[in-house]
Write an enzyme that holds these catalytic residues in place. Structure first.
Site, short mmCIF file in Angstrom:
data_model
loop_
_atom_site.label_atom_id
_atom_site.label_comp_id
_atom_site.label_asym_id
_atom_site.label_seq_id
_atom_site.Cartn_x
_atom_site.Cartn_y
_atom_site.Cartn_z
NE ARG A 1 39.82 44.40 47.58
CZ ARG A 1 40.41 43.21 47.40
NH1 ARG A 1 41.28 43.05 46.41
NH2 ARG A 1 40.15 42.21 48.21
CB SER B 1 47.98 35.31 57.81
OG SER B 1 48.03 34.69 56.53
CG HIS C 1 41.18 46.69 50.65
ND1 HIS C 1 42.33 46.20 50.08
CD2 HIS C 1 41.08 46.11 51.86
CE1 HIS C 1 42.90 45.34 50.92
NE2 HIS C 1 42.16 45.27 52.02
NE ARG D 1 37.79 40.80 44.28
CZ ARG D 1 38.03 40.55 45.56
NH1 ARG D 1 37.07 40.72 46.48
NH2 ARG D 1 39.21 40.14 45.96
NE ARG E 1 53.26 42.49 49.42
CZ ARG E 1 54.40 43.16 49.48
NH1 ARG E 1 55.50 42.65 48.91
NH2 ARG E 1 54.50 44.29 50.14
CB ILE E 2 51.05 38.21 55.43
CG1 ILE E 2 49.83 38.97 54.89
CG2 ILE E 2 51.02 38.20 56.97
CD1 ILE E 2 49.82 40.45 55.25
CB SER F 1 40.12 40.16 56.93
OG SER F 1 39.17 41.10 57.41
CB CYS F 2 44.00 43.70 56.60
SG CYS F 2 43.18 43.71 54.97
#
Length: 328
Positions: A230, A119, A176, A194, A10-11, A148-149
């Protein structure tokens, strides 16, 4: 500046989109992409993106690598980066998510790259840097974490608030979007919550930003707690932060100082409009403050709400920090 990407997920794919959109005078050259997936898969996933839409130009594959709009980027497919020639690469962008040990993090250096930018959080990094918060600590480090983002959105915000009135205590909740760390249907994970289907429920969990804030802004260590929820959206997350300031001030005084600080920031933005998350897709800022949702309670407590595209904004910071590393 010559860059290479290790890990075309993704990044990695978002970074390539941003590099291709830069003007030629930006002096950024992407010389190599390494990913263990077949070239055909890499080309397909770059062309057809469920979050940002299809790439508007032409995407082709050949013996030399991935060709986008007639521009070819060589691709290798090695699980061991030390087998890839990175001679002449100024900064390797390690977007694999596995560079957490010193051995793995140093593979880019062993392959010939001058420096490595990871990243995500990594205990193997010499320093963790967040633009707008502690980039003055970069120095000449060769292995750097881009945090982190969420930390990229939270740390510059907290620094601004601390500069305005001193942060005594605070709590952050990040709302998120789901990620690849969550299953699409119920499946075992270390965190029981999760383990549940990420696209069907809101899932309370932890946030790495809680620890990373102490690393990035050590003078505030122990003062900021945090958690995550999330939610069933694929793009754009939010930060809901409540802090108690050490300095008392009126609402008008705070609003004036806060607005000036945001407008002077290179990574923070603001909006006066009643936007929703999908309106912020592909925004490059680390955090966009939702001004209608931001308010003081009394003379010391402040609630700030802001949006961040956790993929696009974070990828933009990867390129920004890589520029700083290459010029050091």
């Amino acid at each position: 500046m010559k860059l290479a990407i290790n890990g075309f997920g993704r990044i990695g794919r978002t970074i390539l989109r941003q590099v291709l959109a830069l003007p030629q005078e930006s002096n950024i050259e992407l010389v190599l992409i390494n990913d263990i997936a077949p070239l055909e898969t890499c080309a397909y996933l770059f062309k057809y993106d469920s979050t940002f839409g299809p790439y508007p130009g032409t995407v082709a594959q050949g013996d030399a690598g991935l060709t986008v709009d007639g521009r070819t980027v060589p691709m290798t497919h090695s699980a061991d980066l030390t087998r890839v020639d990175l001679s002449g690469v100024d900064v390797l962008l390690d977007c694999t998510g596995i560079a957490r040990s010193t051995d793995v993090a140093r593979r880019g250096l062993s392959a010939g790259a001058g420096k490595v930018l990871i990243s995500g959080p990594s205990p193997a990094a010499e320093v963790t840097v967040v633009l707008g918060a502690n980039d003055d600590q970069l120095g000449s480090a060769r292995i750097v974490s881009n945090a982190s983002c969420t930390t990229n959105g939270l740390a510059p915000l907290i620094k601004v608030l601390d500069d305005i009135g001193g942060v005594a205590l605070g709590h952050m909740t990040t709302i998120h979007c789901y990620t690849n760390s969550q299953p699409m249907v119920d499946a075992p994970r270390g965190d029981l919550a999760r383990s549940r289907a990420g696209a069907l429920s809101m899932v309370p969990t932890t946030s790495s930003a809680t620890h990373l804030i102490d690393v990035v802004l050590p003078h505030l260590a122990g003062r900021i707690s945090g958690a995550a929820v999330r939610v069933p959206t694929a793009s754009v997350s939010a930060i809901d932060l409540v802090v108690t300031l050490e300095q008392s001030m009126s609402t008008d005084a705070f609003d004036d100082k806060f607005r000036r600080a945001i407008d002077a920031s290179s990574v923070l933005g603001r909006t006066d409009l009643p936007l929703v998350s999908s309106d912020l897709r592909a925004r490059p800022e680390s955090l966009v403050i939702a001004w209608p949702e931001t308010r003081m309670v009394g003379e010391n407590q402040v609630r700030v709400f802001g949006w961040y595209d956790n993929e696009w904004g974070f990828s933009a910071r990867m390129l920004d920090v890589a520029r700083l590393m290459a010029t050091d």
